[in-house]
Write a protein that holds these residues in place. Sequence first.
Motif, PDB file in Angstrom:
ATOM      1  N   LEU A 388      50.169  43.531-108.180  1.00 59.85           N
ATOM      2  CA  LEU A 388      49.938  43.955-106.803  1.00 59.85           C
ATOM      3  C   LEU A 388      51.198  44.548-106.185  1.00 59.85           C
ATOM      4  O   LEU A 388      51.131  45.500-105.393  1.00 59.85           O
ATOM      5  N   SER A 389      52.356  44.002-106.557  1.00 60.49           N
ATOM      6  CA  SER A 389      53.605  44.569-106.049  1.00 60.49           C
ATOM      7  C   SER A 389      53.787  45.997-106.560  1.00 60.49           C
ATOM      8  O   SER A 389      54.343  46.856-105.868  1.00 60.49           O
ATOM      9  N   ALA A 390      53.296  46.272-107.770  1.00 60.06           N
ATOM     10  CA  ALA A 390      53.375  47.629-108.310  1.00 60.06           C
ATOM     11  C   ALA A 390      52.530  48.600-107.499  1.00 60.06           C
ATOM     12  O   ALA A 390      52.948  49.736-107.241  1.00 60.06           O
ATOM     13  N   VAL A 391      51.341  48.163-107.089  1.00 61.45           N
ATOM     14  CA  VAL A 391      50.476  49.026-106.281  1.00 61.45           C
ATOM     15  C   VAL A 391      51.182  49.453-104.999  1.00 61.45           C
ATOM     16  O   VAL A 391      51.132  50.620-104.591  1.00 61.45           O
ATOM     17  N   VAL A 392      51.867  48.514-104.361  1.00 59.82           N
ATOM     18  CA  VAL A 392      52.552  48.802-103.105  1.00 59.82           C
ATOM     19  C   VAL A 392      53.828  49.602-103.338  1.00 59.82           C
ATOM     20  O   VAL A 392      54.074  50.626-102.685  1.00 59.82           O
ATOM     21  N   SER A 393      54.656  49.167-104.268  1.00 55.24           N
ATOM     22  CA  SER A 393      55.973  49.770-104.424  1.00 55.24           C
ATOM     23  C   SER A 393      55.933  51.148-105.076  1.00 55.24           C
ATOM     24  O   SER A 393      56.828  51.967-104.861  1.00 55.24           O
ATOM     25  N   PHE A 394      54.899  51.440-105.868  1.00 54.00           N
ATOM     26  CA  PHE A 394      54.824  52.744-106.526  1.00 54.00           C
ATOM     27  C   PHE A 394      54.336  53.853-105.600  1.00 54.00           C
ATOM     28  O   PHE A 394      54.455  55.032-105.938  1.00 54.00           O
ATOM     29  N   ALA A 395      53.797  53.488-104.444  1.00 51.93           N
ATOM     30  CA  ALA A 395      53.158  54.487-103.583  1.00 51.93           C
ATOM     31  C   ALA A 395      54.155  55.460-102.964  1.00 51.93           C
ATOM     32  O   ALA A 395      53.982  56.687-103.045  1.00 51.93           O
ATOM     33  N   ARG A 396      55.214  54.944-102.357  1.00 51.75           N
ATOM     34  CA  ARG A 396      56.098  55.758-101.519  1.00 51.75           C
ATOM     35  C   ARG A 396      56.814  56.858-102.288  1.00 51.75           C
ATOM     36  O   ARG A 396      56.971  57.974-101.785  1.00 51.75           O
ATOM     37  N   GLN A 397      57.271  56.564-103.490  1.00 51.11           N
ATOM     38  CA  GLN A 397      58.017  57.557-104.256  1.00 51.11           C
ATOM     39  C   GLN A 397      57.371  57.854-105.609  1.00 51.11           C
ATOM     40  O   GLN A 397      57.993  58.459-106.470  1.00 51.11           O
ATOM     41  N   GLY A 398      56.116  57.426-105.735  1.00 54.20           N
ATOM     42  CA  GLY A 398      55.410  57.625-106.986  1.00 54.20           C
ATOM     43  C   GLY A 398      54.135  58.420-106.818  1.00 54.20           C
ATOM     44  O   GLY A 398      54.146  59.633-106.631  1.00 54.20           O
ATOM     45  N   TYR A 399      53.001  57.710-106.877  1.00 56.10           N
ATOM     46  CA  TYR A 399      51.720  58.415-106.957  1.00 56.10           C
ATOM     47  C   TYR A 399      51.320  59.128-105.662  1.00 56.10           C
ATOM     48  O   TYR A 399      50.404  59.961-105.688  1.00 56.10           O
ATOM     49  N   LEU A 400      51.976  58.852-104.535  1.00 56.56           N
ATOM     50  CA  LEU A 400      51.723  59.632-103.327  1.00 56.56           C
ATOM     51  C   LEU A 400      52.719  60.783-103.162  1.00 56.56           C
ATOM     52  O   LEU A 400      52.354  61.867-102.713  1.00 56.56           O
ATOM     53  N   PHE A 401      53.984  60.547-103.539  1.00 54.50           N
ATOM     54  CA  PHE A 401      55.031  61.542-103.286  1.00 54.50           C
ATOM     55  C   PHE A 401      55.098  62.642-104.348  1.00 54.50           C
ATOM     56  O   PHE A 401      55.134  63.834-104.020  1.00 54.50           O
ATOM     57  N   ILE A 402      55.133  62.268-105.623  1.00 52.04           N
ATOM     58  CA  ILE A 402      55.396  63.253-106.682  1.00 52.04           C
ATOM     59  C   ILE A 402      54.341  64.366-106.738  1.00 52.04           C
ATOM     60  O   ILE A 402      54.701  65.553-106.812  1.00 52.04           O
ATOM     61  N   PRO A 403      53.039  64.059-106.665  1.00 51.51           N
ATOM     62  CA  PRO A 403      52.077  65.167-106.637  1.00 51.51           C
ATOM     63  C   PRO A 403      52.284  66.091-105.435  1.00 51.51           C
ATOM     64  O   PRO A 403      52.148  67.314-105.552  1.00 51.51           O
ATOM     65  N   GLY A 404      52.642  65.485-104.284  1.00 53.08           N
ATOM     66  CA  GLY A 404      52.852  66.288-103.080  1.00 53.08           C
ATOM     67  C   GLY A 404      54.045  67.217-103.182  1.00 53.08           C
ATOM     68  O   GLY A 404      53.979  68.394-102.810  1.00 53.08           O
ATOM     69  N   VAL A 405      55.173  66.708-103.706  1.00 53.55           N
ATOM     70  CA  VAL A 405      56.381  67.532-103.773  1.00 53.55           C
ATOM     71  C   VAL A 405      56.247  68.625-104.836  1.00 53.55           C
ATOM     72  O   VAL A 405      56.963  69.636-104.804  1.00 53.55           O
ATOM     73  N   LEU A 406      55.333  68.451-105.784  1.00 50.83           N
ATOM     74  CA  LEU A 406      55.069  69.498-106.772  1.00 50.83           C
ATOM     75  C   LEU A 406      54.112  70.562-106.236  1.00 50.83           C
ATOM     76  O   LEU A 406      54.231  71.745-106.575  1.00 50.83           O
ATOM     77  N   LEU A 407      53.186  70.145-105.382  1.00 52.17           N
ATOM     78  CA  LEU A 407      52.139  71.059-104.899  1.00 52.17           C
ATOM     79  C   LEU A 407      52.467  71.725-103.567  1.00 52.17           C
ATOM     80  O   LEU A 407      52.320  72.947-103.417  1.00 52.17           O
ATOM     81  N   PHE A 408      52.908  70.951-102.572  1.00 50.16           N
ATOM     82  CA  PHE A 408      53.073  71.484-101.216  1.00 50.16           C
ATOM     83  C   PHE A 408      54.083  72.630-101.100  1.00 50.16           C
ATOM     84  O   PHE A 408      53.856  73.578-100.354  1.00 50.16           O
ATOM     85  N   PRO A 409      55.243  72.583-101.805  1.00 49.35           N
ATOM     86  CA  PRO A 409      56.176  73.708-101.695  1.00 49.35           C
ATOM     87  C   PRO A 409      55.589  75.033-102.185  1.00 49.35           C
ATOM     88  O   PRO A 409      55.945  76.104-101.680  1.00 49.35           O
ATOM     89  N   VAL A 410      54.693  74.963-103.153  1.00 50.92           N
ATOM     90  CA  VAL A 410      54.029  76.180-103.635  1.00 50.92           C
ATOM     91  C   VAL A 410      53.157  76.774-102.538  1.00 50.92           C
ATOM     92  O   VAL A 410      53.048  77.992-102.388  1.00 50.92           O
ATOM     93  N   MET A 411      52.561  75.914-101.737  1.00 49.51           N
ATOM     94  CA  MET A 411      51.647  76.354-100.684  1.00 49.51           C
ATOM     95  C   MET A 411      52.373  76.719 -99.397  1.00 49.51           C
ATOM     96  O   MET A 411      52.003  77.675 -98.718  1.00 49.51           O
TER      97      MET A 411
END
Length: 460
Positions: A388-411
């Motif tokens: 459960l700690s992984a679910v919380v701690s991975f969000a901010r700089q993991g599964y929420l951030f990395i896809p965004g920083v790869l996609l949003f600058p292109v757009m």
Amino acid sequence: MPKQNQHIDLSDPNLPSLLLRLAIPSVIGLSINALQQLLNAIFVGALGAQAIAAVSMTMPIVVFLAAAGEGIGVGTASIISRHLGAGQEMQASQGASTALAIAAPIGVGMTVALLLGLRSTFVALGATPTILPIALEYARTLLLGSTVMLLNIVSGFIARAEGNTRFSMWTMLSAFTLNALLDPLFIFLLGLGVRGAALATLLSQIAAISFYIRYFAKRRGIVLVRISRVSLRVDRVRQLAFIGAPATMTSVLSALAGMFLYGAAARFGDEFIAAIGIAVRILSIGALPITGFCIGSQAVLGFGWGARDFARVLKVAKFMLSITVALSFAYSATVMAFVRPLVRLFSDSDKVTEIAVSSCIVFHLFFGLYGVQSFATTMLQSLGRARLSAVVSFARQGYLFIPGVLLFPVMSGFSGVLASQAIAELGAGIIALFVMLRQFAELRRGGPHIRQGIESARRP
């Protein structure tokens, strides 16, 4: 030299007083760490935009290296505090001794690997031809102290887990003072530039580990750290790794997130890299004191869990959550109000300043939720709830951030780079809030997972 340590009774019924006595030294200690980063950035910033950009690009590498130490430290701290709560000092001592025995060879191995691949790593990060030689000069010196840094991290977790946050604070303060004295001497007086900044940091790390060696040798704490207490039994190492793995992966994700962030900024030029570096440093300065409060509560949470006092764990959680949320919102508002003079501490360039000001504002839009996310992660780690700690701690700089920083600058160009951080901060805070509400309900009921966790904490 750090002052003599005084034991703190982790079963003290006066919870607010106990938590503040443990948390405030942790806050001061990690704030000193933040000030050390700030001081280095100010001195290096005087060397020019390329210098501060080079040092900023080294941060993900340092975070990646520290990930191993933090993972071992978090797992060890959870084991120590829960065993102490259950009255098992022998098992707590074995956990501490084993952690240090594991950390040393890992540090050596990672240092060699990082040094061999350093140039290609900076190229992958997006270092420009003007930044690359400066970054290599800084990192090659800094990485010589990697193993010492790992041992310092683990030693600090051990001391705090047994309630000795004051010793950790005084050790950090001593190292900071030495670093502050050596920075201007090495950078300017001896003309060593960024290499001088790295050398000052290296020597301060060596001073810190010498204090911890004396601390363990003289047995200033509760647990006994000795070679004879090292236990490499598979079940013990597995338990340490299972609890610490989410912390390690969070730090790895932080390093990867930094790489992607600086890589995205590199498309727009050196000034944008420098500006993002400034915004990240200011964000980190606010995060470290909040993390310090959370770390200060770790020993009490684990001790209460080991003693089966669920009502006490719930009281600790509510008290700490109110403090961390208040701190994160207050810091966010302060940065918004004084963003320009804060940025000017790092750079005299008008272009870098303008970019950094807008970056800081966007980065701090939802920073008020960081207090929820930080404490939720700490609490779950303290109670041994690794998944459960992984679910919380991975969000901010993991599964929420990395896809965004790869996609949003292109757009959306550079605005997309900034938006990726803000959206990840908001999403991580919401996820952490939902998890905390569920944990409060479970603690009130004393559900099955609680009994199972207690039995694993008491297992010899």
